[in-house]
Design an enzyme around this catalytic site. Sequence first.
Site, mmCIF file in Angstrom:
data_model
loop_
_atom_site.group_PDB
_atom_site.id
_atom_site.type_symbol
_atom_site.label_atom_id
_atom_site.label_comp_id
_atom_site.label_asym_id
_atom_site.label_seq_id
_atom_site.Cartn_x
_atom_site.Cartn_y
_atom_site.Cartn_z
ATOM 1 N N SER A 187 0.666 -1.351 -0.045
ATOM 2 C CA SER A 187 0.071 0.269 -0.018
ATOM 3 C C SER A 187 0.953 1.214 -0.303
ATOM 4 C CB SER A 187 -1.500 -0.283 1.278
ATOM 5 O OG SER A 187 -0.325 -0.323 2.609
ATOM 6 N N GLN B 258 -7.158 -1.705 5.335
ATOM 7 C CA GLN B 258 -5.886 -0.498 4.558
ATOM 8 C C GLN B 258 -7.137 0.196 3.002
ATOM 9 O OE1 GLN B 258 -2.288 -2.772 3.586
ATOM 10 N NE2 GLN B 258 -2.957 -2.562 1.608
ATOM 11 N N THR C 118 -39.140 28.161 -8.000
ATOM 12 C CA THR C 118 -40.009 26.942 -7.268
ATOM 13 C C THR C 118 -39.917 25.842 -8.804
ATOM 14 O OG1 THR C 118 -42.097 26.854 -7.011
ATOM 15 C CG2 THR C 118 -40.667 27.586 -4.865
ATOM 16 N N HIS C 119 -39.928 24.408 -8.791
ATOM 17 C CA HIS C 119 -40.046 23.614 -9.531
ATOM 18 C C HIS C 119 -39.050 24.250 -11.298
ATOM 19 C CE1 HIS C 119 -43.500 21.819 -6.670
ATOM 20 N NE2 HIS C 119 -43.356 22.975 -6.929
ATOM 21 N N ASN D 265 -1.290 -1.969 14.618
ATOM 22 C CA ASN D 265 -2.556 -1.162 14.355
ATOM 23 C C ASN D 265 -3.268 -0.116 15.160
ATOM 24 O OD1 ASN D 265 -2.760 -3.818 12.932
ATOM 25 N ND2 ASN D 265 -3.536 -5.045 14.191
ATOM 26 N N SER E 147 -16.066 24.217 -28.170
ATOM 27 C CA SER E 147 -15.754 23.223 -28.973
ATOM 28 C C SER E 147 -15.181 23.072 -29.764
ATOM 29 C CB SER E 147 -16.941 23.553 -29.189
ATOM 30 O OG SER E 147 -17.519 22.355 -30.113
ATOM 31 N N GLU F 157 -19.665 22.337 -15.030
ATOM 32 C CA GLU F 157 -19.924 20.548 -15.184
ATOM 33 C C GLU F 157 -19.047 19.589 -14.394
ATOM 34 O OE1 GLU F 157 -20.576 20.041 -19.145
ATOM 35 O OE2 GLU F 157 -20.801 22.450 -19.345
ATOM 36 N N LYS G 279 -19.411 28.674 -29.207
ATOM 37 C CA LYS G 279 -19.778 27.438 -28.201
ATOM 38 C C LYS G 279 -18.223 27.491 -27.175
ATOM 39 C CE LYS G 279 -22.102 24.021 -27.275
ATOM 40 N NZ LYS G 279 -22.524 23.212 -27.247
ATOM 41 N N ASN H 27 -18.832 26.720 -23.682
ATOM 42 C CA ASN H 27 -18.766 26.008 -22.019
ATOM 43 C C ASN H 27 -18.278 25.687 -20.841
ATOM 44 O OD1 ASN H 27 -20.704 24.772 -24.816
ATOM 45 N ND2 ASN H 27 -18.158 23.336 -24.801
ATOM 46 N N TYR I 177 -8.521 -4.898 14.393
ATOM 47 C CA TYR I 177 -8.279 -4.819 12.748
ATOM 48 C C TYR I 177 -8.527 -5.862 12.094
ATOM 49 C CZ TYR I 177 -5.244 -3.933 9.546
ATOM 50 O OH TYR I 177 -4.502 -3.018 8.489
HETATM 51 N N1 ARG Z 1 -0.981 -1.153 5.937
HETATM 52 C C1 ARG Z 1 -2.256 -1.228 7.094
HETATM 53 C C2 ARG Z 1 -3.084 -0.020 6.915
HETATM 54 O O1 ARG Z 1 -3.315 0.518 6.827
HETATM 55 C C3 ARG Z 1 -0.944 -0.911 8.315
HETATM 56 C C4 ARG Z 1 -1.577 -1.997 9.695
HETATM 57 C C5 ARG Z 1 -1.600 -3.441 8.896
HETATM 58 N N2 ARG Z 1 -1.419 -4.048 10.207
HETATM 59 C C6 ARG Z 1 -1.656 -6.193 9.998
HETATM 60 N N3 ARG Z 1 -1.919 -5.741 11.155
HETATM 61 N N4 ARG Z 1 -1.739 -5.749 9.159
HETATM 62 O O2 ARG Z 1 -4.022 -0.872 7.449
#
Ligand code: ARG
Length: 479
Positions: free
Chosen positions: A24, A323, A156-157, A111, A278, A291, A284, A286, A318
Amino acid sequence: MANRSWGGRFERDLDKKAAQFSASVDVDKRLAPQDIRGSIAHVRMLGERGIIPAEEVRRIIRGLEAIGLEVEQGRFHWDSAKEDVHMNIEAALIDKIGEVGGKLHTGRSRNDQVVTDMRLWTREACHFTGSRVAELLAVLAVRSAGAIDILLPGYTHLQRAQPIRLAHHLLAWCEMLERDRDRLFDAAKRMNLSPLGSGALATTTYEIDRRATAKELGFDGITRNSLDAVADRDFLIESVAALVNCAVHMSRISEELVLWSSQEFGFIKMSDAFTTGSSMMPQKKNPDMAELVRGKSGRVAGHLVALIVLLKGLPLAYNRDLQEDKPATFDAFDTVNACLEILAGSIATAEFNSERMRAALAKGFIEATELADYLAVRGVPFRKAHEIVGRLVRLASKQGKHLSRLTLEELRAEHEGFSTDVYRALDPETAVERRRIAGGPARARVKKEIAALRKRLQRSGIDVDRTAARFGAKVSRPD
Ligand code: ARG
């Protein structure tokens, strides 16, 4: 064990695809400043409690500070084989200062570490976004002051209903956005308790001082239950829900900008700086930015749904699912911040076409309520007055003219209560000014609201005129 931390228990490496799948760091490296702050607070406390010798604490802190600097200057080498931000930093620390770096994690788990980081990050993000909302409010406060004399139909509407001041309409946007800002600040306040010390799920046997780390990290106190502290992400649902409200408000504002800048309405002209052409049709212009702000609200709402579904059905405490809280949270904040900035620029630089707005008042019989009220204050029950005026609208409509063009005889043919002063009541300016109770569009009310909004913004540290000017608004001194 080439690609595994804490490999002691395992006989083989983590599968390459599994390693990739679970890494991650590309996303959570954003937490590096919070992670390092949290680690420094933790290790300093370990030193104060005599759990780690002072000399080692100093070395660890120096190492962490050096890593912080490398991250800040973009010199830090992130390695996805080390899974996440926490392990990258810990490994770099051990690399730098040797085995003693391994003592940092005493009495702590990833954790409680990751949720501490997230609370710190999100607390800051709520304040940052709240301040961006305040900047948009500053733009609107300045534009409202210039829109006091402009009348337009309120709808309104999507049907013309009653005349209002443009300032009143812009102030409605302000109300929506001010609540959004306050919701973000509220969320930041509620999440501001330190989960550090909750460990993996059941705290730790070390006599750590949770209040000391909480204080150093700017938390108002500590969480009460270790399982809850590592397991819940309700603070993310709450903040992202606040963002969704804000995104939806911006989307509704954008929708009005899109409508108003259409040839059908012609109420505003968006600046060239916030419109596009455009590729095919040369005429145009836009309102793409508005948007896109409208469109991106869907994305933010999607992130809220992702978080809710992520938590639903997760057993305590946990689970690795958690994650997935980060991509959703980070992108929700990034998206809303970008929208706020673009909207502020779009509104600051738009031109109001007061003639077109005034002309829209002339069609659609929006003074019909005035006519009914006129009879009602003269003793005709409102329901009956409503019906009489309905007939008059039909008559005027048949003759293709405005209600104020009906002759006194024509009016009196429906009810003898009408006399010459009725024509003054039909003037939209009169109609607006007669609505001078709290919450209404009369000049004095609107002016007071603008002044109060300015004061609230100044009190929260926003220089209203300077901010509006920075987004390109022409600031004329309010009288
Ligand atoms: N990358 C993990 C998360 O975002 C960190 C915690 C990982 N803890 C574990 N027990 N694997 O949650």
